[in-house]
Design a protein around this motif. Structure first.
Motif, PDB file in Angstrom:
ATOM      1  N   ASN A   1       0.824  -1.215   0.000  1.00  0.00           N
ATOM      2  CA  ASN A   1       0.000   0.000   0.000  1.00  0.00           C
ATOM      3  C   ASN A   1       0.855   1.262   0.000  1.00  0.00           C
ATOM      4  O   ASN A   1       0.497   2.274  -0.580  1.00  0.00           O
ATOM      5  N   ARG A   2       1.990   1.158   0.660  1.00  0.00           N
ATOM      6  CA  ARG A   2       2.876   2.318   0.743  1.00  0.00           C
ATOM      7  C   ARG A   2       3.394   2.721  -0.643  1.00  0.00           C
ATOM      8  O   ARG A   2       3.635   3.886  -0.903  1.00  0.00           O
ATOM      9  N   HIS A   3       3.603   1.758  -1.508  1.00  0.00           N
ATOM     10  CA  HIS A   3       4.237   2.039  -2.804  1.00  0.00           C
ATOM     11  C   HIS A   3       3.319   1.767  -3.989  1.00  0.00           C
ATOM     12  O   HIS A   3       3.774   1.761  -5.128  1.00  0.00           O
ATOM     13  N   ARG A   4       2.063   1.530  -3.724  1.00  0.00           N
ATOM     14  CA  ARG A   4       1.223   0.990  -4.796  1.00  0.00           C
ATOM     15  C   ARG A   4       1.062   1.943  -5.979  1.00  0.00           C
ATOM     16  O   ARG A   4       1.035   1.497  -7.126  1.00  0.00           O
ATOM     17  N   ASP A   5       0.957   3.246  -5.714  1.00  0.00           N
ATOM     18  CA  ASP A   5       0.728   4.154  -6.842  1.00  0.00           C
ATOM     19  C   ASP A   5       1.935   4.212  -7.779  1.00  0.00           C
ATOM     20  O   ASP A   5       1.786   4.253  -8.997  1.00  0.00           O
ATOM     21  N   ARG A   6       3.121   4.220  -7.204  1.00  0.00           N
ATOM     22  CA  ARG A   6       4.313   4.263  -8.066  1.00  0.00           C
ATOM     23  C   ARG A   6       4.481   2.938  -8.809  1.00  0.00           C
ATOM     24  O   ARG A   6       4.860   2.918  -9.972  1.00  0.00           O
TER      25      ARG A   6
ATOM     26  N   PRO B   1       1.091  13.750 -15.966  1.00  0.00           N
ATOM     27  CA  PRO B   1       0.554  13.757 -14.605  1.00  0.00           C
ATOM     28  C   PRO B   1       0.766  12.407 -13.922  1.00  0.00           C
ATOM     29  O   PRO B   1       0.830  11.379 -14.593  1.00  0.00           O
ATOM     30  N   PRO B   2       0.877  12.423 -12.597  1.00  0.00           N
ATOM     31  CA  PRO B   2       1.000  11.147 -11.893  1.00  0.00           C
ATOM     32  C   PRO B   2      -0.291  10.343 -12.011  1.00  0.00           C
ATOM     33  O   PRO B   2      -1.361  10.926 -12.193  1.00  0.00           O
ATOM     34  N   VAL B   3      -0.151   9.048 -11.962  1.00  0.00           N
ATOM     35  CA  VAL B   3      -1.353   8.211 -12.002  1.00  0.00           C
ATOM     36  C   VAL B   3      -1.539   7.562 -10.636  1.00  0.00           C
ATOM     37  O   VAL B   3      -0.580   7.330  -9.900  1.00  0.00           O
TER      38      VAL B   3
ATOM     39  N   VAL C   1      10.286   5.332 -18.898  1.00  0.00           N
ATOM     40  CA  VAL C   1       9.254   5.433 -17.847  1.00  0.00           C
ATOM     41  C   VAL C   1       9.918   5.663 -16.496  1.00  0.00           C
ATOM     42  O   VAL C   1       9.516   6.538 -15.718  1.00  0.00           O
ATOM     43  N   LEU C   2      10.958   4.893 -16.213  1.00  0.00           N
ATOM     44  CA  LEU C   2      11.593   5.002 -14.897  1.00  0.00           C
ATOM     45  C   LEU C   2      12.299   6.343 -14.713  1.00  0.00           C
ATOM     46  O   LEU C   2      12.155   6.994 -13.670  1.00  0.00           O
ATOM     47  N   ILE C   3      13.037   6.755 -15.717  1.00  0.00           N
ATOM     48  CA  ILE C   3      13.886   7.939 -15.536  1.00  0.00           C
ATOM     49  C   ILE C   3      13.153   9.237 -15.871  1.00  0.00           C
ATOM     50  O   ILE C   3      13.124  10.170 -15.076  1.00  0.00           O
ATOM     51  N   ASP C   4      12.562   9.295 -17.043  1.00  0.00           N
ATOM     52  CA  ASP C   4      11.989  10.569 -17.496  1.00  0.00           C
ATOM     53  C   ASP C   4      10.597  10.831 -16.925  1.00  0.00           C
ATOM     54  O   ASP C   4      10.195  11.980 -16.773  1.00  0.00           O
ATOM     55  N   ILE C   5       9.853   9.779 -16.649  1.00  0.00           N
ATOM     56  CA  ILE C   5       8.483   9.997 -16.158  1.00  0.00           C
ATOM     57  C   ILE C   5       8.413   9.838 -14.641  1.00  0.00           C
ATOM     58  O   ILE C   5       7.830  10.667 -13.953  1.00  0.00           O
ATOM     59  N   GLU C   6       8.999   8.773 -14.125  1.00  0.00           N
ATOM     60  CA  GLU C   6       8.889   8.526 -12.685  1.00  0.00           C
ATOM     61  C   GLU C   6      10.019   9.152 -11.878  1.00  0.00           C
ATOM     62  O   GLU C   6       9.954   9.172 -10.654  1.00  0.00           O
ATOM     63  N   GLY C   7      11.044   9.629 -12.551  1.00  0.00           N
ATOM     64  CA  GLY C   7      12.057  10.418 -11.861  1.00  0.00           C
ATOM     65  C   GLY C   7      13.131   9.637 -11.126  1.00  0.00           C
ATOM     66  O   GLY C   7      13.797  10.167 -10.238  1.00  0.00           O
ATOM     67  N   TYR C   8      13.325   8.368 -11.475  1.00  0.00           N
ATOM     68  CA  TYR C   8      14.403   7.622 -10.834  1.00  0.00           C
ATOM     69  C   TYR C   8      15.749   8.057 -11.414  1.00  0.00           C
ATOM     70  O   TYR C   8      15.829   8.504 -12.564  1.00  0.00           O
TER      71      TYR C   8
END
Lengths: 219, 258
Positions: free
Chosen positions: A43-48, B40-42, A157-164
């Protein structure tokens, strides 16, 4: 990222309300038998995790299937986690691998997309409150992302969108940082080739501006 | 470095991709990154969260049951009880897992029993939602199990069952745990519960009515606020044949109100 405190098997992590348990403590509590710890960790990480799965697969159904498969795999193999990476990195790695495996299997068994697949993907990915042009642009971005080779897409996805960071993405993708950078660079080049004509359509004839800031800059 | 899986892409690439350069100049590269970073974040949809949560709880329950089965196969009841006393944490895990997983997996019977209106004035005011959590209550863990039940709200709104209905069918109550004899003959109606409470000489409105098993016997667990001390809860375990004539009480404990 994760704490390294040991966990008493007689003290469920869910009961220690005074201070939130670290990811590593929750995982250790799960391994020790705490039945609520794993769900708390998820639950803590589910959205990411969901964002990575959805954007890697480009399909909400595939994403949900891949994510569930991955999380149950982590549930069962949690005892093998050696702690040489952050728990979240491990979670993401299993999720990305599950999604990429699904994409490879799907590629081996080509299917005709359902007519409403595009709409379903769009509704799950787009913010419907935005102006139409922004929605259309996002839709084109998602479409272009889906056309990338899966490994390039996952890196972007990881670097440019999710910011890792590159290092984190390299751990998640289990490849050298240079490979991650290369995949991102080539993926971005393909995205640019796909998106630029839509964003900046070329005029039929060169038009010189008669106004503003000195007018024509022809030399 | 090459992308060895590039050929695994699921769709035919757009022709523009085939013409794409291998690298962008730094300004264009930054522009595409900016475009991607502005997406946007999902948020995980509730339906997906529910589905994954249920899958995890099912897996958790299966693990607890495997562990319990391994313990009972490896030792007699006395040894098992001694082990449980030595390791209260493990016992608590089992209690929590049984309660939490069963709530999610088995669901709620959804028997909302409205208080009697216009009925006999001596009947207890029954407004509790009777549930069939699928919990295997045990003497050693009864207090923990009831505490978890009282702390856990149903995941979804309870469905209404006519107050005059008799015991819910097993299929409707515990589809994932069909081996459990959950229905018994307990009259989980407002009349049945009120009649049982009269047998217990109690008039409080129950805060929990769980049609389940106790020591592998079909039973109902009723939790009532303690009238003398509101910080405590009275928990009665009765056979499903509980009535005003004979409550068939199996156990009674007092626990702190959660």
């Amino acid at each position: 990222m994760d704490g390294s405190a040991s966990v008493s098997p007689t003290q469920p992590a869910a009961e220690r309300l005074s201070e939130p348990a670290t990811d590593q403590e929750l995982l250790a509590a799960h391994v020790a038998g705490d039945p609520l710890a794993f769900e708390q960790l998820v639950n803590r990480h589910r959205d990411r995790l969901w964002a990575v799965a959805l954007r890697t697969t480009g399909d909400p159904e595939e994403a949900a299937d891949g994510l569930q498969e991955a999380l149950l795999s982590v549930f069962r193999s949690a005892g093998t986690f050696r702690g040489d990476a952050a728990v979240t990195t491990w979670l993401h790695r299993v999720v990305v691998n599950a999604c990429l495996d699904r994409l490879r299997r799907r590629a081996a068994r080509p299917t005709v997309p359902l007519p409403d697949e595009e709409d379903a993907g769009r509704s799950a990915l787009a913010d419907t409150h935005d102006p139409l042009s922004a929605m259309e642009l996002r839709s084109e971005i998602y479409k272009a992302l889906r056309e990338l080779p899966p490994e390039q897409r996952a890196a972007i996805v990881l670097i440019d969108i999710e910011g890792y960071s590159v290092d984190e993405a390299a751990q998640i993708l289990d490849c050298p940082g240079g490979t991650v950078k290369s995949r991102c660079a080539r993926g971005r080049a393909k995205l640019a080739a796909r998106l630029d004509p839509l964003r900046n359509p070329q005029p039929e004839e060169p038009v010189s501006s008669p106004t503003a800031e000195g007018g024509d800059k022809t030399r | 470095m090459s992308d060895e899986h590039a050929s695994a892409q699921p769709q035919e690439p757009d022709s523009s991709l085939l013409r794409a350069p291998e690298q962008l100049d730094p300004a264009d590269d930054a522009r595409i990154r900016e475009l991607l970073g502005a997406l946007p974040p999902v948020v995980m949809p509730a339906a997906v969260a529910d589905r994954i949560g249920a899958a995890i709880r099912t897996e958790s329950l299966a693990r607890v049951e495997r562990t319990a089965a391994a313990h009972s196969a490896g030792a007699g009841d006395e040894v098992g009880a001694a082990r449980s006393r030595r390791n209260p944490g493990a016992r608590r895990y089992v209690a929590i897992a049984s309660a939490a997983a069963a709530i999610a997996v088995a669901g709620v019977v959804g028997l909302t029993v409205a208080g009697q209106s216009g009925g006999a004035g001596t009947s207890p005011p029954v407004t509790a939602a009777a549930v069939s959590s699928g919990t295997h209550y045990e003497s050693a863990s009864l207090a923990d199990q009831v505490t978890i039940q009282l702390s856990s709200a149903p995941a979804s709104p309870v469905a209404s069952i006519p107050a005059t209905s008799q015991s819910p069918s097993p299929a409707a109550t515990a589809p994932a745990r069909s081996r459990m004899p959950i229905s018994g003959t307990f009259a989980a109606t407002r009349e049945g519960i009120a009649d049982c409470l009269r047998g217990l000489a109690r008039s409080q409105n129950p805060i929990l009515v769980d049609v389940a098993t106790y020591a592998d016997v079909p039973a109902a667990v009723l939790a009532l606020p303690d009238e003398a001390d509101r910080s405590m809860v009275d928990v009665f375990v009765v056979r499903v044949s509980c009535s005003s004539a004979d409550p068939h009480m199996l156990s009674h404990v007092r626990i702190p109100s959660p």
